[in-house]
Design a protein around this motif. Structure first.
Motif, PDB file in Angstrom:
ATOM      1  N   PRO A  97     -13.549  15.245 -28.334  1.00 43.59           N
ATOM      2  CA  PRO A  97     -14.223  15.999 -27.238  1.00 43.59           C
ATOM      3  C   PRO A  97     -13.989  15.420 -25.994  1.00 43.59           C
ATOM      4  O   PRO A  97     -13.893  16.139 -24.910  1.00 43.59           O
ATOM      5  CB  PRO A  97     -15.569  16.616 -27.958  1.00 43.59           C
ATOM      6  CG  PRO A  97     -15.777  16.163 -29.284  1.00 43.59           C
ATOM      7  CD  PRO A  97     -14.885  15.261 -29.503  1.00 43.59           C
ATOM      8  N   GLN A  98     -14.204  14.138 -25.994  1.00 44.10           N
ATOM      9  CA  GLN A  98     -14.143  13.172 -24.683  1.00 44.10           C
ATOM     10  C   GLN A  98     -12.841  13.353 -24.305  1.00 44.10           C
ATOM     11  O   GLN A  98     -12.792  13.657 -22.773  1.00 44.10           O
ATOM     12  CB  GLN A  98     -14.790  11.891 -24.774  1.00 44.10           C
ATOM     13  CG  GLN A  98     -16.248  11.935 -25.087  1.00 44.10           C
ATOM     14  CD  GLN A  98     -16.537  10.719 -25.535  1.00 44.10           C
ATOM     15  OE1 GLN A  98     -15.672   9.713 -25.571  1.00 44.10           O
ATOM     16  NE2 GLN A  98     -17.798  10.211 -25.729  1.00 44.10           N
ATOM     17  N   TYR A  99     -11.737  13.109 -24.846  1.00 52.11           N
ATOM     18  CA  TYR A  99     -10.577  12.809 -24.400  1.00 52.11           C
ATOM     19  C   TYR A  99      -9.392  14.157 -24.490  1.00 52.11           C
ATOM     20  O   TYR A  99      -8.702  13.956 -23.730  1.00 52.11           O
ATOM     21  CB  TYR A  99      -9.758  11.611 -25.217  1.00 52.11           C
ATOM     22  CG  TYR A  99     -10.415  10.369 -24.706  1.00 52.11           C
ATOM     23  CD1 TYR A  99     -10.130   9.860 -23.775  1.00 52.11           C
ATOM     24  CD2 TYR A  99     -11.367   9.980 -25.663  1.00 52.11           C
ATOM     25  CE1 TYR A  99     -10.585   8.669 -23.334  1.00 52.11           C
ATOM     26  CE2 TYR A  99     -12.187   8.771 -25.392  1.00 52.11           C
ATOM     27  CZ  TYR A  99     -11.754   8.011 -24.154  1.00 52.11           C
ATOM     28  OH  TYR A  99     -12.355   7.054 -23.735  1.00 52.11           O
ATOM     29  N   LYS A 100      -9.717  15.204 -25.137  1.00 49.15           N
ATOM     30  CA  LYS A 100      -9.047  16.370 -25.186  1.00 49.15           C
ATOM     31  C   LYS A 100      -8.996  17.155 -24.006  1.00 49.15           C
ATOM     32  O   LYS A 100      -7.730  17.378 -23.585  1.00 49.15           O
ATOM     33  CB  LYS A 100      -9.730  17.479 -26.098  1.00 49.15           C
ATOM     34  CG  LYS A 100      -8.825  18.524 -26.247  1.00 49.15           C
ATOM     35  CD  LYS A 100      -9.013  19.282 -27.704  1.00 49.15           C
ATOM     36  CE  LYS A 100      -7.944  20.386 -27.953  1.00 49.15           C
ATOM     37  NZ  LYS A 100      -6.729  20.480 -27.405  1.00 49.15           N
ATOM     38  N   PRO A 101      -9.956  17.352 -22.901  1.00 52.20           N
ATOM     39  CA  PRO A 101      -9.659  17.744 -21.558  1.00 52.20           C
ATOM     40  C   PRO A 101      -8.505  16.886 -20.971  1.00 52.20           C
ATOM     41  O   PRO A 101      -7.449  17.361 -20.339  1.00 52.20           O
ATOM     42  CB  PRO A 101     -10.976  17.802 -20.979  1.00 52.20           C
ATOM     43  CG  PRO A 101     -11.900  17.714 -21.965  1.00 52.20           C
ATOM     44  CD  PRO A 101     -11.408  17.015 -23.202  1.00 52.20           C
ATOM     45  N   PHE A 103      -6.361  14.751 -22.023  1.00 60.78           N
ATOM     46  CA  PHE A 103      -5.171  14.856 -22.744  1.00 60.78           C
ATOM     47  C   PHE A 103      -4.422  16.085 -22.277  1.00 60.78           C
ATOM     48  O   PHE A 103      -3.251  16.368 -22.134  1.00 60.78           O
ATOM     49  CB  PHE A 103      -5.256  14.682 -24.379  1.00 60.78           C
ATOM     50  CG  PHE A 103      -3.965  15.014 -24.949  1.00 60.78           C
ATOM     51  CD1 PHE A 103      -2.877  13.593 -25.076  1.00 60.78           C
ATOM     52  CD2 PHE A 103      -3.690  16.062 -25.658  1.00 60.78           C
ATOM     53  CE1 PHE A 103      -1.647  13.879 -25.674  1.00 60.78           C
ATOM     54  CE2 PHE A 103      -2.282  16.263 -26.313  1.00 60.78           C
ATOM     55  CZ  PHE A 103      -1.392  14.917 -26.395  1.00 60.78           C
ATOM     56  N   ASP A 104      -5.177  17.135 -22.316  1.00 62.54           N
ATOM     57  CA  ASP A 104      -4.636  18.618 -22.072  1.00 62.54           C
ATOM     58  C   ASP A 104      -4.211  18.618 -20.366  1.00 62.54           C
ATOM     59  O   ASP A 104      -3.200  19.142 -20.232  1.00 62.54           O
ATOM     60  CB  ASP A 104      -5.748  19.677 -22.208  1.00 62.54           C
ATOM     61  CG  ASP A 104      -5.860  19.921 -23.653  1.00 62.54           C
ATOM     62  OD1 ASP A 104      -5.108  19.721 -24.572  1.00 62.54           O
ATOM     63  OD2 ASP A 104      -7.205  20.547 -24.028  1.00 62.54           O
ATOM     64  N   ALA A 105      -5.095  17.957 -19.703  1.00 68.53           N
ATOM     65  CA  ALA A 105      -4.686  17.865 -18.375  1.00 68.53           C
ATOM     66  C   ALA A 105      -3.189  17.018 -18.021  1.00 68.53           C
ATOM     67  O   ALA A 105      -2.471  17.242 -17.489  1.00 68.53           O
ATOM     68  CB  ALA A 105      -5.753  16.977 -17.360  1.00 68.53           C
ATOM     69  N   LEU A 106      -2.970  15.799 -18.936  1.00 63.29           N
ATOM     70  CA  LEU A 106      -2.021  15.191 -18.981  1.00 63.29           C
ATOM     71  C   LEU A 106      -0.854  15.966 -19.497  1.00 63.29           C
ATOM     72  O   LEU A 106       0.340  15.796 -18.742  1.00 63.29           O
ATOM     73  CB  LEU A 106      -2.029  13.799 -19.740  1.00 63.29           C
ATOM     74  CG  LEU A 106      -2.845  12.716 -19.269  1.00 63.29           C
ATOM     75  CD1 LEU A 106      -3.050  11.663 -20.166  1.00 63.29           C
ATOM     76  CD2 LEU A 106      -2.236  12.175 -17.762  1.00 63.29           C
ATOM     77  N   ILE A 107      -1.034  16.915 -20.332  1.00 65.70           N
ATOM     78  CA  ILE A 107       0.142  17.861 -20.799  1.00 65.70           C
ATOM     79  C   ILE A 107       0.579  18.762 -19.704  1.00 65.70           C
ATOM     80  O   ILE A 107       1.910  18.833 -19.493  1.00 65.70           O
ATOM     81  CB  ILE A 107      -0.253  18.601 -22.198  1.00 65.70           C
ATOM     82  CG1 ILE A 107      -0.736  17.462 -23.249  1.00 65.70           C
ATOM     83  CG2 ILE A 107       0.630  19.697 -22.563  1.00 65.70           C
ATOM     84  CD1 ILE A 107       0.642  17.020 -23.812  1.00 65.70           C
TER      85      ILE A 107
END
Length: 168
Positions: A97-101, A103-107
Motif C-alpha cells: 500500500p505504501q509503494y503502489k501509488p 509505482f502507479d505514478a512511475l508507470i
C-alpha cells in the motif's frame, strides 16, 4: 501452507503469466543482450517453477504413531505437543500500500516518456529521410532548388550580398 506462502506463490504465478517475454526479447539490440535476457528468463522460470511445486503444496502430515512405536510415546508426545503449539504468523502486507501509488505514478510517467520518445523517433526518422533525399540530389541540385527548400538560407545569403559582406 501458510497464507504468506500462498500469497507469494500466487503473485509469482500471476507475474509469470503477465510478462511479455517475446515482446521484450524483440527489443534486445545485441546478441549479448539477448543472451543475458535468455539467462534472466531461465532463472525466472526456474524460481517460479520451484515456487509452484515446493511452496504450493501442503506438507505431509506427521505419522506420530510410527514414531511412538520406534522411539516411545512419552518423547513423541512432547514433540507432538511442541509441534501443535507452533503458530506461524500470517503475513500482513504493509509495504504494497505504501509503494503502489508511487509505482502507479512511475508507470504513468513511463507511458508519457514512451509517447515523447515515439514522437521524437518519428521526427528523427523523417529528418533522416530528408537528409538521405538531399544527399542523393545534392550533386544535381541547383542553388534555386536548394533555396526553395531552405528559404532562411536564401534570405541570409541575399542579405550578405546586399550588404557587400563576402565572409572575409
Amino acid at each position: 501452507m501458510s497464507g504468506a506462502g500462498k500469497k507469494v506463490v500466487d503473485v509469482a504465478f500471476k507475474a509469470g503469466k503477465n510478462i511479455d517475454w517475446e515482446g521484450m526479447a524483440k527489443l534486445m539490440g545485441s546478441d549479448e543482450a539477448r543472451k543475458e535476457f535468455s539467462t534472466l528468463r531461465r532463472a525466472f522460470d526456474e524460481v517460479n517453477g520451484q515456487l509452484q511445486t515446493k511452496f504450493s503444496q501442503e506438507p505431509e502430515p506427521i505419522d506420530w504413531e510410527y514414531y511412538r512405536k520406534g522411539i516411545g510415546s512419552r518423547l513423541v508426545d512432547i514433540y507432538k505437543q511442541a509441534y501443535d503449539e507452533i503458530k506461524i504468523p500470517q503475513y500482513v502486507d504493509n509495504v504494497t500500500p505504501q509503494y503502489k501509488p508511487k509505482f502507479d505514478a512511475l508507470i504513468v510517467e513511463l507511458k508519457e516518456a514512451e509517447q515523447k520518445s515515439l514522437k521524437e523517433s518519428d521526427r528523427l526518422e523523417k529528418e533522416i529521410a530528408d537528409v538521405q533525399e538531399l544527399k542523393k540530389k545534392l550533386s544535381t541540385m541547383t542553388a534555386d532548388e536548394y533555396f526553395e527548400k531552405h528559404p532562411e538560407l536564401k534570405k541570409k545569403f541575399d542579405d550578405e550580398i546586399r550588404n557587400d559582406y563576402w565572409g572575409y
